[in-house]
Design a protein around this motif. Structure first.
Motif, short mmCIF file in Angstrom:
data_model
loop_
_atom_site.label_atom_id
_atom_site.label_comp_id
_atom_site.label_asym_id
_atom_site.label_seq_id
_atom_site.Cartn_x
_atom_site.Cartn_y
_atom_site.Cartn_z
N ASP A 1 35.64 -3.05 -17.86
CA ASP A 1 36.33 -3.22 -16.59
C ASP A 1 36.93 -4.64 -16.53
O ASP A 1 37.18 -5.22 -17.57
CB ASP A 1 35.38 -2.93 -15.43
CG ASP A 1 35.25 -1.42 -15.18
OD1 ASP A 1 36.11 -0.67 -15.67
OD2 ASP A 1 34.30 -1.01 -14.50
N ALA A 2 37.12 -5.15 -15.33
CA ALA A 2 37.78 -6.45 -15.20
C ALA A 2 36.79 -7.59 -15.47
O ALA A 2 36.53 -8.45 -14.62
CB ALA A 2 38.39 -6.57 -13.82
N SER B 1 31.03 -3.73 -5.75
CA SER B 1 31.74 -3.40 -4.51
C SER B 1 31.89 -1.89 -4.35
O SER B 1 31.84 -1.38 -3.24
CB SER B 1 33.10 -4.09 -4.44
OG SER B 1 33.96 -3.58 -5.41
N PHE C 1 44.39 -0.46 -20.44
CA PHE C 1 44.21 -1.27 -19.22
C PHE C 1 44.25 -2.76 -19.56
O PHE C 1 44.94 -3.55 -18.91
CB PHE C 1 42.91 -0.85 -18.52
CG PHE C 1 42.29 -1.89 -17.65
CD1 PHE C 1 43.04 -2.61 -16.73
CD2 PHE C 1 40.92 -2.16 -17.74
CE1 PHE C 1 42.45 -3.58 -15.92
CE2 PHE C 1 40.34 -3.13 -16.94
CZ PHE C 1 41.10 -3.85 -16.04
N SER D 1 40.20 -8.48 -8.96
CA SER D 1 40.95 -7.25 -9.26
C SER D 1 42.13 -7.05 -8.31
O SER D 1 43.20 -6.61 -8.74
CB SER D 1 40.02 -6.04 -9.26
OG SER D 1 39.51 -5.79 -7.98
N ALA E 1 34.74 3.70 -14.64
CA ALA E 1 35.94 4.50 -14.91
C ALA E 1 36.11 4.76 -16.41
O ALA E 1 35.91 3.88 -17.24
CB ALA E 1 37.16 3.80 -14.35
N SER F 1 36.89 -0.36 -0.88
CA SER F 1 37.23 -0.79 -2.23
C SER F 1 37.67 0.48 -2.94
O SER F 1 36.97 1.49 -2.87
CB SER F 1 35.98 -1.39 -2.88
OG SER F 1 36.13 -1.50 -4.26
N GLY F 2 38.83 0.46 -3.57
CA GLY F 2 39.41 1.68 -4.13
C GLY F 2 38.40 2.52 -4.89
O GLY F 2 38.16 3.70 -4.58
N SER F 3 37.76 1.89 -5.87
CA SER F 3 36.87 2.64 -6.75
C SER F 3 35.63 3.18 -6.01
O SER F 3 34.93 4.04 -6.53
CB SER F 3 36.44 1.78 -7.93
OG SER F 3 35.90 0.55 -7.48
N TRP G 1 44.28 1.04 -11.90
CA TRP G 1 44.77 -0.34 -11.93
C TRP G 1 46.16 -0.37 -11.32
O TRP G 1 47.10 0.16 -11.90
CB TRP G 1 44.77 -0.90 -13.37
CG TRP G 1 44.86 -2.41 -13.39
CD1 TRP G 1 45.92 -3.17 -13.78
CD2 TRP G 1 43.83 -3.33 -12.99
NE1 TRP G 1 45.63 -4.51 -13.63
CE2 TRP G 1 44.35 -4.63 -13.15
CE3 TRP G 1 42.53 -3.20 -12.49
CZ2 TRP G 1 43.61 -5.79 -12.84
CZ3 TRP G 1 41.80 -4.34 -12.19
CH2 TRP G 1 42.35 -5.61 -12.37
O1 PMV Z 1 38.02 -0.97 -6.72
P1 PMV Z 1 38.23 -2.29 -7.34
O2 PMV Z 1 39.20 -3.13 -6.57
O3 PMV Z 1 36.92 -3.01 -7.61
O4 PMV Z 1 38.95 -2.08 -8.79
C1 PMV Z 1 38.31 -1.49 -9.87
C2 PMV Z 1 39.13 -1.62 -11.10
C3 PMV Z 1 38.45 -1.24 -12.40
O5 PMV Z 1 37.05 -1.32 -12.29
C4 PMV Z 1 38.90 -2.21 -13.48
C5 PMV Z 1 38.87 0.16 -12.84
C6 PMV Z 1 38.25 1.32 -12.11
O6 PMV Z 1 38.93 2.35 -12.04
O7 PMV Z 1 37.12 1.22 -11.63
#
Ligand code: PMV
Length: 388
Positions: free
Chosen positions: A296-297, A116, A254, A202, A13, A147-149, A18
């Protein structure tokens, strides 16, 4: 028996997702924009086999069998794909047939990269090929629920995930902004940092942020909407200067929100902060932005850099972050990097040198395409069971 094997990319991203407005449907509080990375260096690979003779659904992740729970995100994605298959009238594979699924990442999970996103994108894309469903916006809502992303990894190039406004999430979709050949010299150096600390996952980090951070409200209402417009313009016009500034500021915001969360979430470490200082010093010496960081995280840095600037940037990195492994074969991974002929090395003379061995390795990659189906000889399953 029907079987398909696909690869899907990692995305990083530029404007971060977030915070969720709906936990189960995975609806975000803000839009995000990412760049998809080439599957040549980093990808997830998945085989899905359907057979009338399978008794239960089974899944293997990087060779280990994992439980296929009714309540899991995995099952939710499968249910959604079945729904789409029925809706589209696809009859290739009966939805009652059980599935065996094997998935691997071609990069170490220890690298802390967004595995993920690639994994769920690959699962959903493979299922769509199996059931003969087209790749469209609706399919991105399925990946989003894994997974959102992951919804952004269904496309190559530059991708926007729209937060949407509807309660059922049907308008929270990913759309491509520009394909990978729009800005083909956009490269990335991933600096994989040594770090063993346990970080907040996350999902939990986001929940706590939405609950406790005051800054996140400001970000969502006042900051992101304008950044989205400006980053889209920067991408459309190949404006690396605007691209770099928005990307770095958004990464910083972030992490500021992670710190404003109570109790705070700390994802960057001392090495991460040294990378930030280094990139600012380096850009200042070069007279304009030549590199842009994003984190990222976790503590690893992704540096966006145009192809023509990669060799010089790498030589500066090697000077500031010396590594005993630097001459070994596995330290520099991915696309080859030509050695610089020391053209502007005087500009690097007084850069502060960091303690040795801060990174495990460096991956050089570039913008890439979306998921792809592979030929049958790439299968991870033989007669429905994983290759040994
Ligand atoms: O989709 P997740 O739950 O892995 O969250 C991703 C969060 C970040 O990588 C930090 C930001 C993003 O937009 O990918």
């Amino acid at each position: 028996m029907f079987s398909v094997t696909c690869v899907a990319p990692v995305n990083i991203a530029l404007i971060k997702y977030w915070g969720k407005r709906h936990e189960e449907l995975i609806l975000p509080v803000n839009d995000s924009i990412s760049m998809t990375l080439s599957t040549d260096e980093l990808c997830a690979k998945t085989t899905v086999t359907a057979s009338e003779s399978f008794e239960t659904n089974r899944m293997w992740l990087n060779g280990e069998e994992v439980p296929f729970e009714e309540s899991s995100r995995l099952q939710r994605c499968l249910n959604e794909v079945h729904r789409l298959a029925v809706a589209s009238g696809s009859q290739k594979v009966p939805p009652t047939w059980k599935l065996h699924i094997a998935s691997v990442n071609n990069f170490p999970t220890a690298a802390g990269l967004a595995s993920s996103a690639a994994g769920y994108a690959c699962l959903v894309y493979s299922l769509s090929r199996l059931y003969d469903i087209p790749l469209n916006e609706e399919l991105t809502t399925v990946a989003r629920q894994g997974s959102g992303s992951a919804c952004r990894s269904l496309y190559g190039g530059f991708v926007q995930w729209h937060r949407g406004a509807l309660d059922d999430g049907s308008d929270s979709v990913a759309r491509q902004i520009a394909p990978s050949d729009h800005w083909p010299n956009m490269h990335v150096l991933i600096l994989v940092v040594n770090d063993a600390r346990k970080k907040t996952a996350s999902t939990r980090g986001m929940q706590q942020a939405v609950k406790t951070s005051q800054l996140i409200k400001h970000r969502v209402d006042q900051v992101v909407p304008d950044r989205i417009i400006r980053l889209r313009e920067a991408i459309a016009s190949h404006d690396f200067q605007a691209f770099a500034e928005i990307t770095m500021k958004d990464s910083n915001q972030f992490h500021a929100i992670a710190l404003d969360t109570y109790p705070p979430c700390v994802y960057m470490n001392d090495v991460s902060h040294s990378i930030v200082s280094f990139v600012h010093d380096y850009n200042e010496r070069m007279g304009s932005y030549h590199a842009a960081y994003t984190f990222d995280a976790g503590p690893n840095a992704c540096l966006y850099v145009l192809a023509e600037h990669v060799p010089h940037l790498l030589s500066a990195i090697q000077k500031v972050f010396p590594n005993d492994l630097a001459d070994g074969g596995t330290y520099l991974r991915g696309l080859p990097i030509p050695k610089v002929q020391d053209a502007e090395s005087s500009k690097l003379d007084s850069l502060d040198v960091h303690a040795k061995n801060a990174f495990r390795y460096i991956i050089h990659t570039k913008v890439g395409e979306g998921p792809k189906e592979l030929s049958a000889d790439n299968s991870l399953l033989i007669n429905g069971l994983p290759l040994k």
